[in-house]
Design a protein around this motif. Structure first.
Motif, PDB file in Angstrom:
ATOM      1  N   GLN A   1       0.868  -1.235   0.013  1.00 12.97           N
ATOM      2  CA  GLN A   1       0.105  -0.166   0.004  1.00 12.97           C
ATOM      3  C   GLN A   1       1.018   1.170   0.205  1.00 12.97           C
ATOM      4  O   GLN A   1       1.948   1.303   0.318  1.00 12.97           O
ATOM      5  CB  GLN A   1      -0.940  -0.068   1.268  1.00 12.97           C
ATOM      6  N   ASN A   2       0.414   2.285  -0.628  1.00 10.47           N
ATOM      7  CA  ASN A   2       0.916   3.585  -0.672  1.00 10.47           C
ATOM      8  C   ASN A   2       0.064   4.755   0.074  1.00 10.47           C
ATOM      9  O   ASN A   2       0.022   5.730  -0.723  1.00 10.47           O
ATOM     10  CB  ASN A   2       1.571   3.801  -1.943  1.00 10.47           C
ATOM     11  N   VAL A   3      -0.891   4.532   0.800  1.00  9.75           N
ATOM     12  CA  VAL A   3      -1.970   5.487   1.303  1.00  9.75           C
ATOM     13  C   VAL A   3      -1.245   6.485   2.051  1.00  9.75           C
ATOM     14  O   VAL A   3      -0.416   6.260   2.613  1.00  9.75           O
ATOM     15  CB  VAL A   3      -3.134   4.315   2.186  1.00  9.75           C
ATOM     16  N   TYR A   4      -1.743   7.719   1.677  1.00  6.91           N
ATOM     17  CA  TYR A   4      -1.331   8.795   2.620  1.00  6.91           C
ATOM     18  C   TYR A   4      -2.485   9.973   2.725  1.00  6.91           C
ATOM     19  O   TYR A   4      -3.529   9.669   2.014  1.00  6.91           O
ATOM     20  CB  TYR A   4       0.113   9.398   1.673  1.00  6.91           C
ATOM     21  N   ALA A   5      -2.106  10.840   3.427  1.00  4.06           N
ATOM     22  CA  ALA A   5      -3.009  11.863   3.706  1.00  4.06           C
ATOM     23  C   ALA A   5      -2.222  13.037   4.141  1.00  4.06           C
ATOM     24  O   ALA A   5      -1.268  12.725   4.810  1.00  4.06           O
ATOM     25  CB  ALA A   5      -4.320  11.559   4.814  1.00  4.06           C
ATOM     26  N   TYR A   6      -2.763  14.430   3.659  1.00  8.75           N
ATOM     27  CA  TYR A   6      -2.125  15.477   4.249  1.00  8.75           C
ATOM     28  C   TYR A   6      -3.266  16.619   4.569  1.00  8.75           C
ATOM     29  O   TYR A   6      -4.098  16.691   3.770  1.00  8.75           O
ATOM     30  CB  TYR A   6      -0.706  15.911   3.722  1.00  8.75           C
ATOM     31  N   ASN A   7      -2.975  17.795   5.142  1.00  6.98           N
ATOM     32  CA  ASN A   7      -3.841  18.716   5.441  1.00  6.98           C
ATOM     33  C   ASN A   7      -3.195  20.005   4.967  1.00  6.98           C
ATOM     34  O   ASN A   7      -2.135  20.269   5.073  1.00  6.98           O
ATOM     35  CB  ASN A   7      -3.979  18.694   6.861  1.00  6.98           C
ATOM     36  N   VAL A   8      -4.145  20.962   4.361  1.00  6.00           N
ATOM     37  CA  VAL A   8      -3.760  22.091   4.019  1.00  6.00           C
ATOM     38  C   VAL A   8      -4.761  23.180   4.580  1.00  6.00           C
ATOM     39  O   VAL A   8      -5.963  22.992   4.337  1.00  6.00           O
ATOM     40  CB  VAL A   8      -3.831  22.330   2.514  1.00  6.00           C
ATOM     41  N   SER A   9      -4.075  24.264   5.285  1.00  4.17           N
ATOM     42  CA  SER A   9      -4.819  25.543   5.834  1.00  4.17           C
ATOM     43  C   SER A   9      -4.993  26.350   4.756  1.00  4.17           C
ATOM     44  O   SER A   9      -4.066  26.938   4.275  1.00  4.17           O
ATOM     45  CB  SER A   9      -4.461  25.891   7.016  1.00  4.17           C
ATOM     46  N   VAL A  10      -6.289  26.765   4.261  1.00  3.02           N
ATOM     47  CA  VAL A  10      -6.432  27.629   3.010  1.00  3.02           C
ATOM     48  C   VAL A  10      -7.554  28.774   3.653  1.00  3.02           C
ATOM     49  O   VAL A  10      -8.425  28.605   4.135  1.00  3.02           O
ATOM     50  CB  VAL A  10      -6.957  26.908   2.051  1.00  3.02           C
ATOM     51  N   GLY A  11      -6.977  30.252   3.239  1.00  2.86           N
ATOM     52  CA  GLY A  11      -7.901  31.146   3.512  1.00  2.86           C
ATOM     53  C   GLY A  11      -7.645  32.136   2.347  1.00  2.86           C
ATOM     54  O   GLY A  11      -7.357  31.677   1.251  1.00  2.86           O
ATOM     55  N   CYS A  12      -7.858  33.305   2.542  1.00  8.94           N
ATOM     56  CA  CYS A  12      -7.888  34.231   1.425  1.00  8.94           C
ATOM     57  C   CYS A  12      -6.391  34.474   1.423  1.00  8.94           C
ATOM     58  O   CYS A  12      -5.607  34.536   2.334  1.00  8.94           O
ATOM     59  CB  CYS A  12      -8.494  35.613   1.764  1.00  8.94           C
ATOM     60  N   ASN A  13      -5.653  34.380   0.158  1.00  8.53           N
ATOM     61  CA  ASN A  13      -4.477  34.386  -0.310  1.00  8.53           C
ATOM     62  C   ASN A  13      -4.044  36.205  -0.522  1.00  8.53           C
ATOM     63  O   ASN A  13      -2.617  36.207  -0.998  1.00  8.53           O
ATOM     64  CB  ASN A  13      -3.927  33.662  -1.373  1.00  8.53           C
ATOM     65  N   HIS A  14      -4.701  37.048  -0.403  1.00  8.38           N
ATOM     66  CA  HIS A  14      -4.734  38.461  -0.694  1.00  8.38           C
ATOM     67  C   HIS A  14      -3.747  38.498  -1.937  1.00  8.38           C
ATOM     68  O   HIS A  14      -2.741  39.183  -1.870  1.00  8.38           O
ATOM     69  CB  HIS A  14      -3.936  39.178   0.398  1.00  8.38           C
TER      70      HIS A  14
END
Length: 205
Positions: free
Chosen positions: A59-72
């Motif tokens: 298996q090569n299962v993965y997960a990651y998180n990205v915090s996103v708001g306005c990038n002005h």
């Protein structure tokens, strides 16, 4: 669209745990109604299992998180799409803001923005969005999302300083290409971000 000063954000997707503290802190400070999220934490997941032919699997299962708001953004398409001039970019700090007295709630800015930054306040029929906590910044403080980050995956400052420190990468899959708006953020991409992740929606709060 050029400002005399430009603030921005740094996001380390290899460090973000997906705790959503930044999202909650922003929502709490701005007393937002259900469904309005100026900052969102997306979880991206991918990979799978491959049968090896000998009754075993790899298996090569993965997960990651990205915090996103306005990038002005330096080329904010929300500003270009706004028919009244309510959406505007300040020269003093580069923040993209909504002058709500001029806003007609048409959602043109929301449809244009590739990062889903503008959010409709249905009760007041006006658009809302991340304002960079400019009132805090004017006092020498950081935006509340940055101060609240438990893993220090978020950083804030002049974009030129952030780029000098972390490089100029502004792309992370599967978010749209940074060439669309020239966002003022720097992203440290997760090691697996090129493997074709799919988005798992944030929970409505």
């Amino acid at each position: 669209m050029n400002s005399t000063k430009q603030y921005g954000f740094y996001v380390d997707t290899s460090t973000c745990s997906g705790c959503k503290t930044c999202m909650i802190a922003c929502k709490d400070r701005n007393d937002m109604d259900l469904g309005i999220l100026w900052r969102r934490v997306y979880e991206y997941a991918g990979g799978g299992f491959v049968e090896n032919g000998d009754d075993t699997y790899t298996q090569n299962v993965y997960a990651y998180n990205v915090s996103v708001g306005c990038n002005h953004c330096s080329e904010p398409v929300c500003v270009k799409a706004c028919p009244t001039g309510a959406m505007h970019k300040r020269r003093s700090d580069g923040f993209v803001l909504v002058e709500q007295s001029m806003c007609i709630g048409c959602e043109s800015c929301a449809r244009a923005c590739p990062y889903d930054a503008p959010q409709l306040d249905a009760a007041r029929k006006v658009m809302t969005k991340c304002d960079g906590c400019y009132d805090r910044v004017e006092k020498g403080l950081k935006p509340i999302c940055v101060d609240s980050c438990t893993h220090r995956a978020l950083e804030f400052g002049l974009i030129e300083d952030l780029r000098a420190k972390y490089g100029d990468n502004a792309d992370v899959k599967p978010l749209p290409d940074s060439g669309i708006t020239s966002p003022n953020w720097v992203v440290k991409a997760h090691k697996n971000e090129n493997q074709g992740a799919r988005i798992i929606n944030v929970r409505e709060i």
